[in-house]
Design a protein around this motif. Structure first.
Motif, PDB file in Angstrom:
ATOM      1  N   ALA A   1       0.834  -1.211   0.000  1.00  0.00           N
ATOM      2  CA  ALA A   1       0.000   0.000   0.000  1.00  0.00           C
ATOM      3  C   ALA A   1       0.867   1.258   0.000  1.00  0.00           C
ATOM      4  N   ALA A   2       2.006   1.194   0.697  1.00  0.00           N
ATOM      5  CA  ALA A   2       2.895   2.368   0.723  1.00  0.00           C
ATOM      6  C   ALA A   2       3.417   2.667  -0.682  1.00  0.00           C
ATOM      7  N   LEU A   3       3.678   1.607  -1.447  1.00  0.00           N
ATOM      8  CA  LEU A   3       4.126   1.808  -2.831  1.00  0.00           C
ATOM      9  C   LEU A   3       2.955   2.223  -3.719  1.00  0.00           C
ATOM     10  N   GLU A   4       1.791   1.616  -3.456  1.00  0.00           N
ATOM     11  CA  GLU A   4       0.581   1.909  -4.242  1.00  0.00           C
ATOM     12  C   GLU A   4       0.243   3.394  -4.206  1.00  0.00           C
ATOM     13  N   ALA A   5       0.483   4.003  -3.043  1.00  0.00           N
ATOM     14  CA  ALA A   5       0.165   5.426  -2.893  1.00  0.00           C
ATOM     15  C   ALA A   5       1.000   6.270  -3.856  1.00  0.00           C
ATOM     16  N   ARG A   6       2.123   5.721  -4.298  1.00  0.00           N
ATOM     17  CA  ARG A   6       3.012   6.451  -5.222  1.00  0.00           C
ATOM     18  C   ARG A   6       2.871   5.958  -6.659  1.00  0.00           C
ATOM     19  N   SER A   7       2.645   4.648  -6.819  1.00  0.00           N
ATOM     20  CA  SER A   7       2.471   4.091  -8.173  1.00  0.00           C
ATOM     21  C   SER A   7       1.767   2.740  -8.073  1.00  0.00           C
ATOM     22  N   GLU A   8       0.556   2.674  -8.601  1.00  0.00           N
ATOM     23  CA  GLU A   8      -0.194   1.408  -8.539  1.00  0.00           C
ATOM     24  C   GLU A   8       0.498   0.311  -9.332  1.00  0.00           C
ATOM     25  N   SER A   9       1.042   0.664 -10.494  1.00  0.00           N
ATOM     26  CA  SER A   9       1.641  -0.387 -11.333  1.00  0.00           C
ATOM     27  C   SER A   9       2.918  -0.930 -10.691  1.00  0.00           C
ATOM     28  N   VAL A  10       3.713  -0.054 -10.082  1.00  0.00           N
ATOM     29  CA  VAL A  10       4.929  -0.539  -9.421  1.00  0.00           C
ATOM     30  C   VAL A  10       4.542  -1.446  -8.257  1.00  0.00           C
ATOM     31  N   ALA A  11       3.566  -1.013  -7.475  1.00  0.00           N
ATOM     32  CA  ALA A  11       3.143  -1.807  -6.313  1.00  0.00           C
ATOM     33  C   ALA A  11       2.633  -3.174  -6.736  1.00  0.00           C
ATOM     34  N   GLU A  12       1.901  -3.215  -7.821  1.00  0.00           N
ATOM     35  CA  GLU A  12       1.327  -4.468  -8.306  1.00  0.00           C
ATOM     36  C   GLU A  12       2.419  -5.446  -8.763  1.00  0.00           C
ATOM     37  N   GLY A  13       3.506  -4.891  -9.306  1.00  0.00           N
ATOM     38  CA  GLY A  13       4.532  -5.755  -9.896  1.00  0.00           C
ATOM     39  C   GLY A  13       5.621  -6.218  -8.948  1.00  0.00           C
ATOM     40  N   VAL A  14       5.808  -5.518  -7.820  1.00  0.00           N
ATOM     41  CA  VAL A  14       6.981  -5.817  -6.995  1.00  0.00           C
ATOM     42  C   VAL A  14       6.767  -7.091  -6.167  1.00  0.00           C
ATOM     43  N   LYS A  15       7.801  -7.931  -6.153  1.00  0.00           N
ATOM     44  CA  LYS A  15       7.745  -9.132  -5.316  1.00  0.00           C
ATOM     45  C   LYS A  15       8.092  -8.739  -3.887  1.00  0.00           C
ATOM     46  N   ILE A  16       7.281  -9.216  -2.935  1.00  0.00           N
ATOM     47  CA  ILE A  16       7.566  -9.008  -1.506  1.00  0.00           C
ATOM     48  C   ILE A  16       7.695 -10.392  -0.869  1.00  0.00           C
ATOM     49  N   LEU A  17       8.931 -10.703  -0.461  1.00  0.00           N
ATOM     50  CA  LEU A  17       9.212 -12.004   0.154  1.00  0.00           C
ATOM     51  C   LEU A  17       9.010 -11.910   1.661  1.00  0.00           C
ATOM     52  N   TYR A  18       8.698 -13.053   2.263  1.00  0.00           N
ATOM     53  CA  TYR A  18       8.688 -13.131   3.731  1.00  0.00           C
ATOM     54  C   TYR A  18       9.916 -13.920   4.180  1.00  0.00           C
ATOM     55  N   GLY A  19      10.554 -13.461   5.243  1.00  0.00           N
ATOM     56  CA  GLY A  19      11.676 -14.218   5.820  1.00  0.00           C
ATOM     57  C   GLY A  19      11.581 -14.259   7.326  1.00  0.00           C
ATOM     58  N   GLY A  20      11.905 -15.417   7.881  1.00  0.00           N
ATOM     59  CA  GLY A  20      11.860 -15.582   9.338  1.00  0.00           C
ATOM     60  C   GLY A  20      11.367 -16.963   9.675  1.00  0.00           C
ATOM     61  N   SER A  21      12.341 -17.913   9.804  1.00  0.00           N
ATOM     62  CA  SER A  21      12.017 -19.286  10.181  1.00  0.00           C
ATOM     63  C   SER A  21      11.023 -19.960   9.234  1.00  0.00           C
ATOM     64  N   VAL A  22      11.165 -19.673   7.932  1.00  0.00           N
ATOM     65  CA  VAL A  22      10.345 -20.406   6.949  1.00  0.00           C
ATOM     66  C   VAL A  22      10.905 -21.823   6.836  1.00  0.00           C
ATOM     67  N   LYS A  23       9.984 -22.789   6.814  1.00  0.00           N
ATOM     68  CA  LYS A  23      10.342 -24.205   6.692  1.00  0.00           C
ATOM     69  C   LYS A  23       9.376 -24.847   5.687  1.00  0.00           C
ATOM     70  N   GLY A  24       9.676 -26.095   5.357  1.00  0.00           N
ATOM     71  CA  GLY A  24       8.800 -26.799   4.426  1.00  0.00           C
ATOM     72  C   GLY A  24       7.369 -26.894   4.924  1.00  0.00           C
ATOM     73  N   ASP A  25       7.192 -26.970   6.240  1.00  0.00           N
ATOM     74  CA  ASP A  25       5.826 -27.185   6.746  1.00  0.00           C
ATOM     75  C   ASP A  25       5.050 -25.894   7.022  1.00  0.00           C
ATOM     76  N   ASN A  26       5.682 -24.750   6.931  1.00  0.00           N
ATOM     77  CA  ASN A  26       4.891 -23.516   7.099  1.00  0.00           C
ATOM     78  C   ASN A  26       4.887 -22.638   5.838  1.00  0.00           C
TER      79      ASN A  26
END
Ligand code: PEP
Length: 253
Positions: free
Chosen positions: A192-217
């Protein structure tokens, strides 16, 4: 369709023999899915050797850090152009371990982000709050400050060629994963912070999650609409663990 990116941050782990075995295992069993890109980020001394092993595979190479400077009298530093030269595509900037232990401010991280872009590589910008920040209700303010430093220096359009990784500090290496809902809330806030500046950029950007990711979660996290893959620490050091996370993405993608 953004697709997934599953990135392994090996941190300060590995050896020639261990890396060879790890890379061979990943290449041999990587899911063939077109919608999942795999990435490994070894320590600097091993980048060239790992690049050779990855040649011809669908697994990309990245580094864990970079200098904000281009070249010259910066003893011990590594320029983005050198990373490009040895075959890197991605560069992690602003990992919380570097912010906390190496004194990297948001301004330094922003300068590194720009240096990576200037070289034609793709920065992976890490942002995330500590447990104290979260408990004080400061999560969004912390993210806004970290993201804001990059937006101020490089502008929203820079995120056309960048990736963001949301990594709550309290979840890194602790086994305490953010719930899919907690992660999604912050990912939505970032988009949303990016969307406020550019909807197309916000839609295209990959946002990864990191923090104890494992096969089961992984599947629970990756099934959320604003989570486009993971930045994986501990579970990226064994090919079977890393591939289980890649499989979760491939199943969803
Ligand atoms: C990381 O270092 O970026 C990370 C997410 O580590 P872990 O997966 O071990 O929590």
């Amino acid at each position: 369709m953004r697709g997934y990116l599953v990135a392994g941050n090996w941190k300060m782990n590995g050896s020639t023999a261990a890396n060879d075995a790890l890379v061979a295992g990943i290449i041999a069993n990587a899911p063939p899915s077109e919608s999942v890109e795999l990435l490994v980020c070894p320590p600097f001394p091993y980048l060239s050797a790992v690049a050779e092993k990855l040649a011809g595979s669908r697994v990309a190479l990245g580094s864990q850090n970079v200098s904000q400077f281009q070249s010259g009298a910066y003893t011990g530093e590594t320029a983005a152009s050198m990373l490009r030269d040895v075959g890197c595509k991605y560069v992690i900037v602003g990992h919380s371990e570097r912010r906390a232990m190496m004194g990297e401010t948001s301004e330094i991280v922003a300068a590194k982000f720009q240096a990576v872009l200037d070289t034609g590589l793709v920065p992976i910008l890490c942002v995330g709050e500590t447990l104290a920040d979260r408990e004080a209700g400061e999560t969004e303010a912390v993210i806004d400050e970290q993201l804001g430093a990059v937006l101020n220096l490089s502008g929203v359009d820079s995120f056309v060629n960048a990736v963001i990784a949301y990594e709550p500090v309290w979840a890194i290496g602790t086994g305490m994963t953010a719930s899919p809902e907690q992660a999604q809330d912050v990912h939505r806030h970032i988009r949303a912070a990016l969307e406020a500046r550019s909807e197309s950029v916000a839609e295209g950007v990959k946002i990864l999650y990191g923090g104890s990711v494992k096969g089961d979660n992984a599947a629970g996290l990756f099934s959320k609409p604003d989570i486009d893959g993971g930045l994986i620490g501990g579970a990226s050091l064994k090919s079977a663990d890393f591939l289980a996370i890649a499989e979760a993405a491939a199943t969803l993608g």
